[in-house]
Design a protein around this motif. Sequence first.
Motif, mmCIF file in Angstrom:
data_model
loop_
_atom_site.group_PDB
_atom_site.id
_atom_site.type_symbol
_atom_site.label_atom_id
_atom_site.label_comp_id
_atom_site.label_asym_id
_atom_site.label_seq_id
_atom_site.Cartn_x
_atom_site.Cartn_y
_atom_site.Cartn_z
ATOM 1 N N TYR A 1 44.052 55.044 140.928
ATOM 2 C CA TYR A 1 45.122 54.738 139.782
ATOM 3 C C TYR A 1 46.599 54.231 141.071
ATOM 4 C CZ TYR A 1 42.532 57.353 136.973
ATOM 5 O OH TYR A 1 41.594 57.987 135.528
ATOM 6 N N SER A 2 47.621 53.901 141.033
ATOM 7 C CA SER A 2 48.657 53.196 142.198
ATOM 8 C C SER A 2 49.674 54.625 141.814
ATOM 9 C CB SER A 2 49.208 51.870 141.131
ATOM 10 O OG SER A 2 50.048 52.769 140.348
ATOM 11 N N MET A 3 50.064 54.645 142.706
ATOM 12 C CA MET A 3 50.948 56.118 143.763
ATOM 13 C C MET A 3 52.006 56.303 142.214
ATOM 14 S SD MET A 3 53.312 56.676 147.067
ATOM 15 C CE MET A 3 52.035 57.602 147.988
ATOM 16 N N GLY A 4 52.589 54.624 141.439
ATOM 17 C CA GLY A 4 53.012 54.673 140.677
ATOM 18 C C GLY A 4 52.679 56.418 139.595
ATOM 19 N N VAL A 5 51.359 55.450 139.052
ATOM 20 C CA VAL A 5 50.752 56.221 138.146
ATOM 21 C C VAL A 5 50.225 57.697 137.940
ATOM 22 C CG1 VAL A 5 48.607 56.886 136.529
ATOM 23 C CG2 VAL A 5 49.810 53.494 137.143
ATOM 24 N N VAL A 6 50.367 57.573 139.425
ATOM 25 C CA VAL A 6 49.593 59.267 139.926
ATOM 26 C C VAL A 6 51.172 60.213 139.708
ATOM 27 C CG1 VAL A 6 49.068 61.039 141.703
ATOM 28 C CG2 VAL A 6 47.966 58.486 140.970
ATOM 29 N N ALA A 7 52.283 59.394 140.477
ATOM 30 C CA ALA A 7 53.541 60.006 140.082
ATOM 31 C C ALA A 7 53.779 60.541 139.157
ATOM 32 C CB ALA A 7 54.438 59.086 140.969
ATOM 33 N N GLU A 8 53.940 59.909 137.897
ATOM 34 C CA GLU A 8 53.739 59.369 136.442
ATOM 35 C C GLU A 8 53.416 61.364 136.153
ATOM 36 O OE1 GLU A 8 54.791 56.617 134.682
ATOM 37 O OE2 GLU A 8 56.103 55.354 135.052
ATOM 38 N N MET A 9 52.309 61.255 136.325
ATOM 39 C CA MET A 9 51.028 61.755 135.868
ATOM 40 C C MET A 9 51.507 63.475 136.045
ATOM 41 S SD MET A 9 47.358 61.383 136.571
ATOM 42 C CE MET A 9 46.783 59.446 136.430
ATOM 43 N N PHE A 10 52.349 63.191 137.269
ATOM 44 C CA PHE A 10 52.593 65.190 137.695
ATOM 45 C C PHE A 10 53.916 65.246 137.778
ATOM 46 C CE2 PHE A 10 48.482 63.928 139.387
ATOM 47 C CZ PHE A 10 47.356 65.359 139.064
ATOM 48 N N ASN A 11 54.998 63.979 137.051
ATOM 49 C CA ASN A 11 55.991 63.941 137.408
ATOM 50 C C ASN A 11 56.997 64.603 138.275
ATOM 51 O OD1 ASN A 11 58.531 63.596 135.854
ATOM 52 N ND2 ASN A 11 58.938 66.271 134.899
ATOM 53 N N VAL A 12 56.532 63.878 139.277
ATOM 54 C CA VAL A 12 57.001 63.959 140.929
ATOM 55 C C VAL A 12 57.350 62.399 141.503
ATOM 56 C CG1 VAL A 12 55.699 65.909 141.621
ATOM 57 C CG2 VAL A 12 54.545 63.961 141.830
ATOM 58 N N ASN A 13 57.816 62.706 142.721
ATOM 59 C CA ASN A 13 58.268 62.476 143.526
ATOM 60 C C ASN A 13 56.920 60.829 144.251
ATOM 61 O OD1 ASN A 13 61.048 62.033 142.511
ATOM 62 N ND2 ASN A 13 61.248 64.012 144.074
ATOM 63 N N HIS A 14 57.181 59.578 144.270
ATOM 64 C CA HIS A 14 56.353 59.003 145.881
ATOM 65 C C HIS A 14 56.118 60.074 146.930
ATOM 66 C CE1 HIS A 14 55.678 54.900 143.437
ATOM 67 N NE2 HIS A 14 56.119 56.247 142.270
ATOM 68 N N SER A 15 57.354 60.495 147.325
ATOM 69 C CA SER A 15 57.520 60.927 149.026
ATOM 70 C C SER A 15 57.061 62.491 148.654
ATOM 71 C CB SER A 15 59.722 61.145 149.314
ATOM 72 O OG SER A 15 59.897 61.592 148.526
ATOM 73 N N LEU A 16 56.671 63.004 147.314
ATOM 74 C CA LEU A 16 55.819 64.577 147.531
ATOM 75 C C LEU A 16 55.117 63.972 147.814
ATOM 76 C CD1 LEU A 16 56.021 67.679 147.322
ATOM 77 C CD2 LEU A 16 56.165 66.998 144.971
ATOM 78 N N LEU A 17 54.045 62.882 147.267
ATOM 79 C CA LEU A 17 52.441 63.130 147.307
ATOM 80 C C LEU A 17 52.008 62.521 149.027
ATOM 81 C CD1 LEU A 17 52.353 60.506 143.982
ATOM 82 C CD2 LEU A 17 51.366 63.536 144.281
ATOM 83 N N ARG A 18 53.586 61.371 149.705
ATOM 84 C CA ARG A 18 53.078 60.940 150.390
ATOM 85 C C ARG A 18 53.097 62.136 151.639
ATOM 86 N NH1 ARG A 18 56.111 56.255 149.138
ATOM 87 N NH2 ARG A 18 57.983 57.860 149.921
ATOM 88 N N PHE A 19 53.856 63.077 151.149
ATOM 89 C CA PHE A 19 54.095 64.586 151.828
ATOM 90 C C PHE A 19 53.075 65.089 151.963
ATOM 91 C CE2 PHE A 19 55.003 69.312 151.650
ATOM 92 C CZ PHE A 19 55.921 69.322 153.418
ATOM 93 N N TRP A 20 52.171 65.690 150.956
ATOM 94 C CA TRP A 20 51.205 66.099 149.921
ATOM 95 C C TRP A 20 50.236 65.663 150.664
ATOM 96 C CZ3 TRP A 20 51.943 67.266 144.690
ATOM 97 C CH2 TRP A 20 52.351 68.557 144.357
#
Length: 69
Positions: A3-22
């Motif tokens: 899954y791309s970052m955009g798809v995962v960010a949409e799944m959880f309704n979060v920003n890309h930057s939050l996924l990078r932080f996690w």
Amino acid sequence: RYYSMGVVAEMFNVNHSLLRFWEAEFDILKPKKNPKGNRLFRPEDVRNIKLIYHLLRERKYTIEGAKEF
């Protein structure tokens, strides 16, 4: 399946930057990167993000508390 970052960010309704932080904070998140540097998340990564999301957003754990869990 990846899954791309955009798809995962949409799944959880979060920003890309939050996924990078996690990703930086939690050792269990190790997305694969393609030659361009784009993150590709496996189903296992998505399950781990779901757990992190649940602990931080729904159960209101701190980052440290979630790491200990």
